[in-house]
Write a protein that holds these residues in place. Structure first.
Motif, mmCIF file in Angstrom:
data_model
loop_
_atom_site.group_PDB
_atom_site.id
_atom_site.type_symbol
_atom_site.label_atom_id
_atom_site.label_comp_id
_atom_site.label_asym_id
_atom_site.label_seq_id
_atom_site.Cartn_x
_atom_site.Cartn_y
_atom_site.Cartn_z
ATOM 1 N N ILE A 153 -32.768 -73.224 -15.276
ATOM 2 C CA ILE A 153 -33.929 -72.343 -15.266
ATOM 3 C C ILE A 153 -35.182 -73.164 -15.544
ATOM 4 C CG2 ILE A 153 -33.763 -71.772 -17.726
ATOM 5 C CD1 ILE A 153 -34.754 -68.978 -17.041
ATOM 6 N N GLU A 154 -36.257 -72.813 -14.873
ATOM 7 C CA GLU A 154 -37.541 -73.460 -15.084
ATOM 8 C C GLU A 154 -38.578 -72.393 -15.384
ATOM 9 O OE1 GLU A 154 -38.472 -75.687 -11.622
ATOM 10 O OE2 GLU A 154 -36.843 -77.121 -11.880
ATOM 11 N N GLY A 155 -39.542 -72.714 -16.220
ATOM 12 C CA GLY A 155 -40.557 -71.725 -16.536
ATOM 13 C C GLY A 155 -41.606 -72.263 -17.478
ATOM 14 N N ALA A 156 -42.439 -71.338 -17.980
ATOM 15 C CA ALA A 156 -43.524 -71.718 -18.875
ATOM 16 C C ALA A 156 -43.929 -70.519 -19.717
ATOM 17 C CB ALA A 156 -44.719 -72.256 -18.102
ATOM 18 N N VAL A 157 -44.474 -70.812 -20.876
ATOM 19 C CA VAL A 157 -45.035 -69.806 -21.779
ATOM 20 C C VAL A 157 -46.490 -70.180 -22.030
ATOM 21 C CG1 VAL A 157 -44.878 -68.697 -24.025
ATOM 22 C CG2 VAL A 157 -42.792 -69.448 -22.882
ATOM 23 N N ASP A 158 -47.407 -69.226 -21.835
ATOM 24 C CA ASP A 158 -48.837 -69.475 -22.035
ATOM 25 C C ASP A 158 -49.393 -68.487 -23.047
ATOM 26 O OD1 ASP A 158 -49.106 -71.502 -20.000
ATOM 27 O OD2 ASP A 158 -48.907 -69.890 -18.535
ATOM 28 N N ALA A 159 -50.281 -68.960 -23.905
ATOM 29 C CA ALA A 159 -50.943 -68.096 -24.887
ATOM 30 C C ALA A 159 -52.399 -68.526 -25.011
ATOM 31 C CB ALA A 159 -50.255 -68.178 -26.248
ATOM 32 N N GLY A 160 -53.289 -67.528 -25.078
ATOM 33 C CA GLY A 160 -54.709 -67.842 -25.173
ATOM 34 C C GLY A 160 -55.448 -66.857 -26.056
ATOM 35 N N PHE A 161 -56.590 -67.293 -26.583
ATOM 36 C CA PHE A 161 -57.427 -66.427 -27.405
ATOM 37 C C PHE A 161 -58.877 -66.828 -27.175
ATOM 38 C CE2 PHE A 161 -59.761 -65.427 -31.312
ATOM 39 C CZ PHE A 161 -59.487 -64.060 -31.419
ATOM 40 N N ASN A 162 -59.719 -65.859 -26.832
ATOM 41 C CA ASN A 162 -61.146 -66.105 -26.616
ATOM 42 C C ASN A 162 -61.960 -65.131 -27.461
ATOM 43 O OD1 ASN A 162 -60.640 -68.020 -24.479
ATOM 44 N ND2 ASN A 162 -60.159 -66.273 -23.171
ATOM 45 N N PHE A 163 -63.092 -65.598 -27.964
ATOM 46 C CA PHE A 163 -63.949 -64.699 -28.738
ATOM 47 C C PHE A 163 -65.406 -65.041 -28.469
ATOM 48 C CE2 PHE A 163 -63.209 -68.353 -31.440
ATOM 49 C CZ PHE A 163 -64.448 -68.616 -31.991
ATOM 50 N N ARG A 197 -63.688 -49.700 -8.446
ATOM 51 C CA ARG A 197 -62.646 -50.123 -7.518
ATOM 52 C C ARG A 197 -62.100 -51.510 -7.847
ATOM 53 N NH1 ARG A 197 -64.664 -49.078 -1.484
ATOM 54 N NH2 ARG A 197 -66.385 -50.435 -2.192
ATOM 55 N N ASN A 198 -62.906 -52.366 -8.499
ATOM 56 C CA ASN A 198 -62.473 -53.720 -8.834
ATOM 57 C C ASN A 198 -62.201 -53.879 -10.316
ATOM 58 O OD1 ASN A 198 -63.803 -54.710 -6.080
ATOM 59 N ND2 ASN A 198 -62.587 -56.386 -6.932
ATOM 60 N N ASP A 199 -61.105 -54.548 -10.634
ATOM 61 C CA ASP A 199 -60.839 -54.992 -11.993
ATOM 62 C C ASP A 199 -60.469 -56.468 -11.903
ATOM 63 O OD1 ASP A 199 -60.257 -55.109 -14.741
ATOM 64 O OD2 ASP A 199 -58.124 -54.750 -14.350
ATOM 65 N N TYR A 200 -61.329 -57.334 -12.468
ATOM 66 C CA TYR A 200 -61.106 -58.765 -12.323
ATOM 67 C C TYR A 200 -61.383 -59.462 -13.657
ATOM 68 C CZ TYR A 200 -66.193 -58.546 -11.757
ATOM 69 O OH TYR A 200 -67.523 -58.278 -11.942
ATOM 70 N N GLY A 201 -60.926 -60.690 -13.749
ATOM 71 C CA GLY A 201 -61.136 -61.427 -14.986
ATOM 72 C C GLY A 201 -60.701 -62.876 -14.879
ATOM 73 N N VAL A 202 -61.058 -63.641 -15.910
ATOM 74 C CA VAL A 202 -60.702 -65.051 -16.027
ATOM 75 C C VAL A 202 -60.008 -65.252 -17.373
ATOM 76 C CG1 VAL A 202 -61.548 -67.429 -16.100
ATOM 77 C CG2 VAL A 202 -62.669 -65.749 -14.624
ATOM 78 N N VAL A 203 -58.895 -65.952 -17.366
ATOM 79 C CA VAL A 203 -58.112 -66.160 -18.583
ATOM 80 C C VAL A 203 -57.828 -67.648 -18.734
ATOM 81 C CG1 VAL A 203 -55.978 -65.643 -19.799
ATOM 82 C CG2 VAL A 203 -57.042 -63.886 -18.374
ATOM 83 N N THR A 204 -58.075 -68.183 -19.924
ATOM 84 C CA THR A 204 -57.702 -69.568 -20.234
ATOM 85 C C THR A 204 -56.614 -69.543 -21.295
ATOM 86 O OG1 THR A 204 -59.421 -69.777 -21.937
ATOM 87 C CG2 THR A 204 -60.004 -70.411 -19.693
ATOM 88 N N ALA A 205 -55.706 -70.507 -21.220
ATOM 89 C CA ALA A 205 -54.583 -70.513 -22.157
ATOM 90 C C ALA A 205 -53.994 -71.907 -22.263
ATOM 91 C CB ALA A 205 -53.507 -69.524 -21.693
ATOM 92 N N VAL A 206 -53.248 -72.117 -23.320
ATOM 93 C CA VAL A 206 -52.452 -73.339 -23.512
ATOM 94 C C VAL A 206 -50.991 -72.940 -23.376
ATOM 95 C CG1 VAL A 206 -51.784 -75.153 -25.121
ATOM 96 C CG2 VAL A 206 -54.171 -74.406 -24.996
ATOM 97 N N PHE A 241 -46.828 -79.776 -22.526
ATOM 98 C CA PHE A 241 -47.924 -78.847 -22.791
ATOM 99 C C PHE A 241 -48.979 -78.955 -21.688
ATOM 100 C CE2 PHE A 241 -46.031 -79.205 -26.974
ATOM 101 C CZ PHE A 241 -46.103 -77.896 -27.449
ATOM 102 N N SER A 242 -49.650 -77.843 -21.421
ATOM 103 C CA SER A 242 -50.660 -77.823 -20.366
ATOM 104 C C SER A 242 -51.762 -76.830 -20.720
ATOM 105 C CB SER A 242 -50.026 -77.437 -19.024
ATOM 106 O OG SER A 242 -49.496 -76.111 -19.090
ATOM 107 N N TRP A 243 -52.900 -77.006 -20.066
ATOM 108 C CA TRP A 243 -54.007 -76.064 -20.168
ATOM 109 C C TRP A 243 -54.144 -75.374 -18.820
ATOM 110 C CZ3 TRP A 243 -58.726 -75.816 -17.509
ATOM 111 C CH2 TRP A 243 -59.653 -74.884 -18.014
ATOM 112 N N SER A 244 -54.326 -74.057 -18.829
ATOM 113 C CA SER A 244 -54.377 -73.319 -17.573
ATOM 114 C C SER A 244 -55.628 -72.456 -17.491
ATOM 115 C CB SER A 244 -53.138 -72.433 -17.409
ATOM 116 O OG SER A 244 -53.084 -71.439 -18.411
#
Length: 347
Positions: A128-138, A334-343, A313-316
């Motif tokens: 199995i291959e995969g990744a876990v990402d977590a981010g927090f912005n304020f 009609r639009n719901d959009y966003g930008v997410v950064t995470a490690v 580890f990576s930054w996304s």
């Protein structure tokens, strides 16, 4: 007793020495060097080879002239095709003796991965291959805005099929307003007909407060075709149909509407590319016209760039957009959009 003692000694040697027989492998490099030891795996263009005198070596695959091993291996090609068996190398070709397809000839430059395996199938967590990402912005200033995100993705690949799944959760809290959240969960099963053609089945769940969507569930399938499939680039087209059930909530705190089911067509692309310095970019776009509600269609866009940092580890950086030409709930954009950064961490 004189007879039993040699038998006991021989049994002891067999029990403890036979496992060590896996170790008579040989690697010949393009400069003529010859290494003897234990082949472990080939992955990401690196051959892992264990020796008694220098430990485990990591050798560039392009510098390997010949690999000699009698063990059974699983070979993955750039096309995504996987074969299992023992092989002999002759120049730029591998002659692979398989149990199901007979003897196959494989071009060495097309090989992207080789793993050792025994007669039993490798375990789930071995492939199995995969990744876990977590981010927090304020944000602090005229307003206080906090957002947190969690992402999971995984892929399980076998010679005849592939299972991929992902889940995301985005939670946003802003001063003087109600907190909002967005959750998605998707799974897809691909059954390969050939190196380029496959059938797929999909399951999806989505909840989005900003679109007043309490729950959208869908189940369907279709046909896929790989226009390009190499070690660094994959480009696929998918087309099919789904049965979708949507449940909206017009007023916060009030029980949501009764879910309504409809049919939808799906046409999309899946594009994955590895850029310089092992930067991965994954982009999916889907056009989803509703077959019951005339004139209504949805567009789903997701794109993630993943930059390696250190030791897995990576930054996304992720972008998403959900467009609905005619939202069933009144007063919803009609639009719901966003930008997410995470490690994240890849496994």
């Amino acid at each position: 007793m004189r007879f039993l003692r040699p038998c006991a000694a021989a049994s002891f040697l067999l029990i403890f020495a036979v496992p060590g027989l896996h170790g008579a492998d040989t690697v010949i490099l393009d400069n003529g060097d010859r290494l003897t030891g234990e082949f472990q795996k080939l992955e990401e263009k690196k051959l892992s080879f264990k020796t008694d005198y220098a430990g485990t070596l990591s050798i560039d695959w392009e510098h390997v002239k010949e690999l000699i091993t009698e063990d059974k291996v699983e070979i993955e090609l750039e096309s995504g095709h996987m074969v299992r068996g023992s092989f002999e190398q002759s120049g730029e070709e591998l002659e692979v003796a398989t149990e199901e397809e007979g003897v196959l000839t494989v071009e060495v430059p097309d090989v992207v991965r080789i793993r050792f395996y025994d007669d039993k199938l490798p375990g789930f967590f071995d492939i199995i291959e995969g990744a876990v990402d977590a981010g927090f912005n304020f944000t602090r200033g005229n307003s206080r805005l906090n957002s947190s995100s969690l992402g999971l993705r995984g892929q399980y690949r076998r010679p005849k099929y592939q299972i991929s799944a992902s889940a995301t959760s985005l939670f946003t809290r802003q001063e003087d307003s109600e907190p909002t959240s967005r959750q998605t969960a998707d799974a897809r099963y691909d059954r390969f007909f050939s190196t380029r053609q496959f059938a797929f089945g999909l399951l999806g769940l989505e909840r989005n407060d900003r679109q007043r969507l309490n729950l959208r569930s869908r189940l369907g399938g279709g046909y896929g075709y790989k226009f390009k499939d190499t070690q660094t680039t994959q480009f696929s087209f998918l087309g099919g149909f789904t049965i979708t059930n949507e449940q909206f909530q017009d007023v916060p705190g009030v029980a949501p509407q009764v879910g309504a089911s409809s049919g939808e067509a799906v046409a999309g692309i899946d594009y994955r590319v590895e850029l310089f310095n092992e930067v991965d970019v994954i982009t999916t776009i889907s056009f989803i016209p509703n077959l019951v509600q005339t004139g209504r269609y949805r567009i789903e866009f997701d794109s993630t760039a993943r930059i390696p940092i250190l030791a897995g580890f990576s930054w996304s950086l992720s972008l998403f957009d959900r467009f609905d030409s005619n939202p069933p709930s009144a007063g919803v954009q009609r639009n719901d959009y966003g930008v997410v950064t995470a490690v994240g961490y890849a496994f």
